[in-house]
Design an enzyme around this catalytic site. Structure first.
Site, PDB file in Angstrom:
ATOM      1  N   GLU A  95       5.639  -9.073  -4.459  1.00 46.79           N
ATOM      2  CA  GLU A  95       7.080  -9.269  -4.364  1.00 46.79           C
ATOM      3  C   GLU A  95       7.563  -9.109  -2.923  1.00 46.79           C
ATOM      4  OE1 GLU A  95       6.078  -7.700  -8.465  1.00 46.79           O
ATOM      5  OE2 GLU A  95       5.516  -7.270  -6.401  1.00 46.79           O
ATOM      6  N   ARG A 124      -8.210  -5.070  -8.511  1.00 45.17           N
ATOM      7  CA  ARG A 124      -6.761  -4.947  -8.379  1.00 45.17           C
ATOM      8  C   ARG A 124      -6.375  -3.532  -7.983  1.00 45.17           C
ATOM      9  NH1 ARG A 124      -2.475  -8.184  -7.294  1.00 45.17           N
ATOM     10  NH2 ARG A 124      -0.563  -7.397  -8.220  1.00 45.17           N
ATOM     11  N   GLU A 173      -6.296  -6.009   1.816  1.00 50.73           N
ATOM     12  CA  GLU A 173      -7.223  -6.829   2.595  1.00 50.73           C
ATOM     13  C   GLU A 173      -7.604  -8.138   1.907  1.00 50.73           C
ATOM     14  OE1 GLU A 173      -9.675  -4.487   5.769  1.00 50.73           O
ATOM     15  OE2 GLU A 173     -10.420  -3.956   3.771  1.00 50.73           O
TER      16      GLU A 173
END
Length: 436
Positions: A71, A277, A319
């Site tokens: 976001e 994740r 990264e």
């Protein structure tokens, strides 16, 4: 809305507000727990209590709030475009993760500043609003915190929901509390969804107008990279065939490792890169890899990729831009398990051939349209994944064409989406500031 429904609305949300107001000790325990696990910045943790660490800038202030890295990245082109159209505006960008804060520190323009968002405790929200006194507020995607929304609306601050998203699971949950979600969504003068399914869900829950111009993430800049890090890894990998499994969730690494085993029969020097994740799962995933008899190197441990390394575990934060650039083929996770899929626009901008699983309800139309363009391929299990990898690693022409189509589709749609979203936001912005 009937007076009976309004009464239920008020009762439901008043109950939440009263309950959250009594949970100050729990909020402090939550922050201490997050600090212990590296999920809060110890130098800025008071921002989560609504205590600002810098002064409010002069002039009209637009507050834009998003949850995390994705976001926050999508906010950047929005801030840039609004800054050109309204040079008098200042921007406050809030988010809730350490990674997004680090990213914003280097990428926000001079007329924007980052703060951590306050926890949804009435006292914390009140402190935050008292200090910043925003002239407009924009909430990105699915950050529907009741105190934050209602207390902002109570101050007559114009509000917009941008790139709105309600997952099927959240939609079903909110349907059990229709009055509460109706009241929250009604606080926004402008509501925009990121795709048609989300537009339909938001329109039903709000019982009001919801616009849809496309996904704001289409306009986000490419994920950043440090050239020194990229050059170092390229030197370690050299010409080895490799692929990336990005943003994987529990249950997906098994598919990835099964695919690795199959593909390595064709490519014995195959390097599989796994970027989970949630990097804190690194040790757990390393155990899964070793249990398969595979040799793993962990980035979080500072371990290099050697000729013997079969799986490189990219268990670090922020990264992905590095690993997408290192890999010509990327599987985007959260899509074989029912998480809803992660953003395919990130690898598309960096010219990866994109593979994904069947569960993509977070980006339904994006995956559908990108697949129609020839830029992605659906894989339903480890056999599909292995077969697609063999084809793409063998056929340079197919891989390059797929990557080009994904990048071209992303670039072609970005500008139109941004223009339409910015135009829809104009009624929410404060009146132009006239210098005194």
């Amino acid at each position: 809305m009937t007076s009976e429904r309004k009464s239920r609305n008020a009762l439901s949300l008043r109950t939440y507000r009263a309950a959250s107001g009594m949970m100050g000790p729990l909020a402090d325990l939550t922050l201490k727990h997050r600090l212990k696990h590296g999920k809060e910045d110890p130098d800025r943790v008071n921002e989560r209590r609504g205590i600002a660490t810098i002064a409010r800038p002069d002039g009209p202030l637009v507050w834009i709030h998003g949850a995390s890295v994705g976001e926050s990245l999508s906010i950047l082109p929005l801030v840039a475009r609004l800054s050109v159209l309204r040079r008098d505006l200042q921007f406050l960008v809030t988010s809730g993760t350490v990674t997004s804060a680090r990213l914003m520190a280097t990428r926000l323009p001079d007329n924007a500043t980052h703060q951590f968002s306050p926890l949804d405790h009435p006292a914390y929200v009140r402190r935050f609003l008292d200090h910043w006194q925003p002239d407009a507020a924009m909430f990105v995607e699915s950050e529907l915190w009741p105190n934050l929304i209602q207390m902002t609306a109570a101050r007559d601050i114009p509000m917009a929901l941008v790139n709105g998203r309600i997952s099927p699971k959240s939609y079903n949950s909110w349907k059990q509390r229709p009055d509460a979600i109706h009241a929250l969504l009604s606080a926004f003068q402008v509501r925009m969804a990121q795709d048609t399914p989300n537009k339909e869900r938001l329109a039903e829950l709000s019982d009001g107008d919801v616009a849809m111009f496309g996904n704001l993430k289409m306009a986000a800049p490419a994920l950043p990279v440090t050239q020194t890090d990229l050059s170092a890894l390229e030197e370690q990998v050299r010409t080895r065939p490799r692929w990336l499994a990005a943003s994987t969730h529990p249950g997906e690494e098994e598919y990835v490792l099964d695919a690795h085993t199959r593909v390595s029969e064709r490519f014995p020097d195959l390097l599989t890169i796994i970027a989970p994740r949630h990097p804190e799962r690194g040790e757990e995933i390393a155990g899964l890899i070793r249990a398969r008899g595979l040799r793993v190197a962990r980035r979080a441990a500072g371990e290099d990729i050697t000729a013997d390394t079969q799986v490189y575990l990219a268990d670090t934060l922020g990264e992905l831009g590095l690993f997408y650039r290192l890999s010509d083929v990327a599987f985007v996770g959260g899509s074989i398990v029912e998480t809803g899929g992660h953003n395919p626009l990130e690898p598309a901008r960096l010219r990866s051939a994109i593979l994904y699983g069947p569960y993509t309800f977070n980006f339904t139309e994006t995956y559908r349209d990108m697949r129609a363009s020839g830029g992605t391929a659906l894989v339903r299990n480890e056999r599909d994944l292995a077969a697609a990898l063999v084809r793409l690693l063998t056929d340079d022409m197919t891989r390059d064409a797929m990557a080009d189509r994904a990048r071209n589709w992303a670039e072609d749609n970005a500008e139109e989406v941004l223009i339409n979203i910015v135009e829809a936001l104009m009624p929410v912005l404060p009146a132009p500031h006239e210098p005194g």
